[in-house]
Write a protein that holds these residues in place. Structure first.
Motif, PDB file in Angstrom:
ATOM      1  N   UNK A  82     -13.273  69.113 100.173  1.00  0.00           N
ATOM      2  CA  UNK A  82     -12.460  70.191 100.261  1.00  0.00           C
ATOM      3  C   UNK A  82     -12.178  71.437  99.547  1.00  0.00           C
ATOM      4  N   UNK A  83     -12.655  71.254  98.250  1.00  0.00           N
ATOM      5  CA  UNK A  83     -12.712  72.439  97.347  1.00  0.00           C
ATOM      6  C   UNK A  83     -13.698  73.214  97.922  1.00  0.00           C
ATOM      7  N   UNK A  84     -15.005  72.681  98.396  1.00  0.00           N
ATOM      8  CA  UNK A  84     -16.161  73.648  98.784  1.00  0.00           C
ATOM      9  C   UNK A  84     -15.701  74.175 100.065  1.00  0.00           C
ATOM     10  N   UNK A  85     -15.091  73.432 100.932  1.00  0.00           N
ATOM     11  CA  UNK A  85     -14.419  74.112 102.432  1.00  0.00           C
ATOM     12  C   UNK A  85     -13.444  75.259 102.032  1.00  0.00           C
ATOM     13  N   UNK A  86     -12.465  75.252 101.045  1.00  0.00           N
ATOM     14  CA  UNK A  86     -11.674  76.038 100.818  1.00  0.00           C
ATOM     15  C   UNK A  86     -12.469  77.415  99.853  1.00  0.00           C
ATOM     16  N   UNK A  87     -13.264  77.223  98.952  1.00  0.00           N
ATOM     17  CA  UNK A  87     -13.971  78.141  98.708  1.00  0.00           C
ATOM     18  C   UNK A  87     -15.023  79.020  99.545  1.00  0.00           C
ATOM     19  N   UNK A  88     -15.578  78.202 100.664  1.00  0.00           N
ATOM     20  CA  UNK A  88     -16.040  78.968 101.912  1.00  0.00           C
ATOM     21  C   UNK A  88     -15.183  79.545 102.619  1.00  0.00           C
ATOM     22  N   UNK A 105      -9.443  73.279 110.322  1.00  0.00           N
ATOM     23  CA  UNK A 105     -10.221  72.340 111.337  1.00  0.00           C
ATOM     24  C   UNK A 105     -11.636  71.702 110.809  1.00  0.00           C
ATOM     25  N   UNK A 106     -11.908  72.454 109.781  1.00  0.00           N
ATOM     26  CA  UNK A 106     -13.289  71.669 109.148  1.00  0.00           C
ATOM     27  C   UNK A 106     -12.613  70.635 108.429  1.00  0.00           C
ATOM     28  N   UNK A 107     -11.758  70.456 107.924  1.00  0.00           N
ATOM     29  CA  UNK A 107     -11.131  69.380 106.929  1.00  0.00           C
ATOM     30  C   UNK A 107     -10.439  68.125 107.711  1.00  0.00           C
ATOM     31  N   UNK A 108     -10.449  68.199 108.947  1.00  0.00           N
ATOM     32  CA  UNK A 108      -9.878  67.258 109.678  1.00  0.00           C
ATOM     33  C   UNK A 108     -10.816  65.887 109.600  1.00  0.00           C
ATOM     34  N   UNK A 109     -12.168  66.047 109.555  1.00  0.00           N
ATOM     35  CA  UNK A 109     -12.780  64.749 109.415  1.00  0.00           C
ATOM     36  C   UNK A 109     -12.474  64.008 108.154  1.00  0.00           C
ATOM     37  N   UNK A 110     -12.339  64.785 107.169  1.00  0.00           N
ATOM     38  CA  UNK A 110     -12.276  64.405 105.741  1.00  0.00           C
ATOM     39  C   UNK A 110     -10.697  63.463 105.690  1.00  0.00           C
ATOM     40  N   UNK A 111      -9.821  64.331 106.187  1.00  0.00           N
ATOM     41  CA  UNK A 111      -8.589  63.568 106.379  1.00  0.00           C
ATOM     42  C   UNK A 111      -8.601  62.521 106.905  1.00  0.00           C
ATOM     43  N   UNK A 112      -9.188  62.149 108.124  1.00  0.00           N
ATOM     44  CA  UNK A 112      -9.381  61.107 108.925  1.00  0.00           C
ATOM     45  C   UNK A 112      -9.860  60.004 108.141  1.00  0.00           C
TER      46      UNK A 112
END
Length: 218
Positions: free
Chosen positions: A139-145, A165-172
Motif C-alpha cells: 500500500x505504501x508503494x502504491x501510495x508513493x506511486x 483501484x490498485x489497492x482493492x486486491x490487497x484489501x480483499x
C-alpha cells in the motif's frame, strides 16, 4: 548518500511529528468508532472486523501521502537524486521504506488492541498482524506511486483515484486471510497472495515511482 537520505527523513519526521502520528491517530479513531456505533453485538463485530481494520489501514496510509515528495521537489532534492551516483529507484525505495517504518509500523503495534476490541482471539489477531505486515508495504508503494504521478497537483482526490483501484486486491486478500482464520480455516493461501503482491510491488514499484518522478521534473 543512502545514510544521508535516511538521516534526512528522520529529521523531517522529528520536526513534523504530526505527519507520522496523524495516520496512527486516524487508524485508532476509525477502528474504535464502529464498535461504539454498532453496540455490543459480538458476532457482528467479529464479522466486520477484518474489513474495517483493513480499510482504516488503507486510509491511514493515504493520509498526507500527497505531500511525500513535495518538500523534496521544493528544495531541489529530487534534482540532486537524478544526478546522484546511487540509482534513483534505490533512493525512492529507501524513502518509502523509511516512511513505512515511521508512519505505518506504529499501526501494526496498536492493531492487536483493535482486534481485541472487536472480540478477536489471539490466533486471529496474529493472522491480522501477519496480513498487515505483508500488505501495508505494498500500500505504501502504491501510495508513493500515486504521489509521484500527482506531484505538483493540489488536492488528494486524484491521488485517491489512482491508488484506491490498485489497492482493492490487497484489501480483499488481507480481509480474506483474517476471515478464514475466524472460521478455523487455513489463512495460508490469502497470505501467500499478499506475499506475491508484495514481491511484485518491490520489484516494479520503485522503478515506476522513479519514472514518474523523472516525468514530473521534465
Amino acid at each position: 548518500m543512502l545514510i544521508a537520505v535516511c538521516a534526512r527523513e528522520l529529521k523531517l519526521a522529528a520536526r513534523r511529528p504530526s505527519d507520522a502520528l496523524g495516520g496512527l491517530f486516524f487508524f485508532v479513531l476509525v477502528g474504535s468508532l464502529f464498535p461504539l456505533a454498532l453496540g455490543p453485538d459480538a458476532p457482528l463485530l467479529r464479522q466486520i472486523a477484518p474489513g474495517i481494520v483493513w480499510v482504516a489501514a488503507l486510509l491511514a496510509v493515504l493520509l498526507g501521502q500527497h505531500r511525500l515528495f513535495e518538500s523534496d521537489m521544493a528544495d531541489g532534492s529530487l534534482e540532486q537524486w537524478l544526478l546522484a551516483p546511487a540509482p534513483l529507484p534505490l533512493l525512492v525505495g529507501l524513502k518509502v521504506a523509511t516512511h513505512w517504518l515511521l508512519g505505518v509500523l506504529p499501526l501494526l503495534l496498536v492493531a492487536p488492541l483493535l482486534g481485541w476490541q472487536y472480540g478477536l482471539d489471539g490466533t486471529v489477531v496474529g493472522i491480522l498482524l501477519a496480513s498487515l505486515a505483508l500488505g501495508t508495504p505494498s500500500l505504501c508503494l502504491l501510495a508513493a506511486l500515486g504521489a509521484a504521478l500527482t506531484l505538483g497537483v493540489r488536492g488528494q482526490l486524484l491521488l485517491a483515484l489512482v491508488v484506491l483501484p490498485l489497492s482493492v486486491p490487497i484489501l480483499i486478500f488481507g480481509s480474506h486471510a483474517v476471515a478464514q482464520a475466524q472460521q478455523g480455516l487455513s489463512a495460508a493461501p490469502a497470505l501467500n497472495l499478499l506475499g506475491a503482491c508484495l514481491c511484485l510491488a518491490l520489484l516494479a514499484g520503485p522503478w515506476a515511482i522513479a519514472a514518474a518522478l523523472r516525468l514530473a521534473l521534465e
